[in-house]
Scaffold this motif. Sequence first.
Motif, mmCIF file in Angstrom:
data_model
loop_
_atom_site.group_PDB
_atom_site.id
_atom_site.type_symbol
_atom_site.label_atom_id
_atom_site.label_comp_id
_atom_site.label_asym_id
_atom_site.label_seq_id
_atom_site.Cartn_x
_atom_site.Cartn_y
_atom_site.Cartn_z
ATOM 1 N N ARG A 1 -3.281 3.537 -2.890
ATOM 2 C CA ARG A 1 -3.999 3.819 -3.898
ATOM 3 C C ARG A 1 -4.200 5.393 -4.086
ATOM 4 O O ARG A 1 -4.326 6.104 -2.803
ATOM 5 C CB ARG A 1 -5.543 2.785 -4.183
ATOM 6 N N ILE B 1 -6.989 9.333 4.097
ATOM 7 C CA ILE B 1 -7.159 9.937 2.658
ATOM 8 C C ILE B 1 -6.195 11.149 2.171
ATOM 9 O O ILE B 1 -6.311 11.316 1.300
ATOM 10 C CB ILE B 1 -8.289 10.530 2.333
ATOM 11 N N GLY C 1 -8.250 7.949 -2.969
ATOM 12 C CA GLY C 1 -9.169 7.374 -2.743
ATOM 13 C C GLY C 1 -10.399 6.199 -3.917
ATOM 14 O O GLY C 1 -11.507 5.417 -3.524
ATOM 15 N N THR C 2 -9.692 5.757 -4.801
ATOM 16 C CA THR C 2 -10.749 5.246 -5.551
ATOM 17 C C THR C 2 -10.110 4.356 -6.523
ATOM 18 O O THR C 2 -8.475 4.751 -6.668
ATOM 19 C CB THR C 2 -11.812 5.803 -7.101
ATOM 20 N N GLY C 3 -10.085 3.692 -7.202
ATOM 21 C CA GLY C 3 -9.231 1.807 -8.236
ATOM 22 C C GLY C 3 -8.378 1.281 -6.964
ATOM 23 O O GLY C 3 -8.598 1.350 -5.911
ATOM 24 N N GLN C 4 -7.513 0.827 -7.563
ATOM 25 C CA GLN C 4 -6.498 -0.546 -7.271
ATOM 26 C C GLN C 4 -6.001 0.156 -5.768
ATOM 27 O O GLN C 4 -5.347 1.161 -6.348
ATOM 28 C CB GLN C 4 -6.634 -1.725 -8.405
ATOM 29 N N LEU C 5 -6.155 -1.320 -5.223
ATOM 30 C CA LEU C 5 -5.006 -0.886 -4.310
ATOM 31 C C LEU C 5 -3.858 -1.604 -4.132
ATOM 32 O O LEU C 5 -3.941 -2.224 -4.774
ATOM 33 C CB LEU C 5 -5.843 -1.711 -2.897
ATOM 34 N N TYR C 6 -2.374 -0.996 -4.284
ATOM 35 C CA TYR C 6 -1.814 -1.617 -3.779
ATOM 36 C C TYR C 6 -1.108 -2.316 -2.385
ATOM 37 O O TYR C 6 -1.236 -1.194 -1.813
ATOM 38 C CB TYR C 6 -0.046 -0.938 -4.899
ATOM 39 N N PHE C 7 -0.492 -3.296 -2.238
ATOM 40 C CA PHE C 7 0.492 -3.866 -1.401
ATOM 41 C C PHE C 7 1.771 -3.796 -0.830
ATOM 42 O O PHE C 7 1.727 -4.218 -1.770
ATOM 43 C CB PHE C 7 -0.466 -4.633 -0.839
#
Lengths: 107, 112
Positions: free
Chosen positions: B94, B50, B97-103
């Motif tokens: 991201r 985090i 610790g919140t919101g959309q993940l980017y891969f």
Amino acid sequence: GDQVEQSPSALSLHEGTGSALRCNFTTTMRAVQWFQQNSRGSLINLFYLASGTKENGRLKSTFNSKESYSTLHIRDAQLEDSGTYFCAAEANNAPRFGAGTKLSVKP
Amino acid sequence: GGIITQTPKFLIGQEGQKLTLKCQQNFNHDTMYWYRQDSGKGLRLIYYSITENDLQKGDLSEGYDASREKKSSFSLTVTSAQKNEMAVFLCASRGQGTGQLYFGEGSKLTVL
């Protein structure tokens, strides 16, 4: 056990039709995200929801935290919608994925 | 926009070998993740972080180490490669610790 149960595991649609994919959660989740994984393996962001409903073109997603589920509706399916769809849900900082729905769209 | 770069794209190792995968992001995101995807399956969480120097175990941390020495990078080490862990390893990030993940695009591990 698995926290995120995704259904169906596979789905076949004809072009122009639609259907719904679903994720059920075994614990209270604070947010859900939906992805499409294409044939190259790339994960494409579709939606991120902390509540309610979002719509983008032919896709619509709903997240109901109280009843522990999320849905992804696809309408007017196109050939390029084929791929595997995943939901990922989180109770804390760590999103967990479902097993995926493999969608095949046929002419 | 930002990008997540995973290196190498393809990694081939021998059974028992220690192997390291690297992930760099220029989003300035706080939280980073490592997932493993076996062929035809969903993603399983190995480790996440985090913030810089933080490490949190996921569901599949046994047999792996991770390192977050800088905010922008997150490394994953397979401590002793086994044939049953041939898979694609995906890094994500991201903000806070919140919101959309980017891969990232993934690193494919083959064990001979």
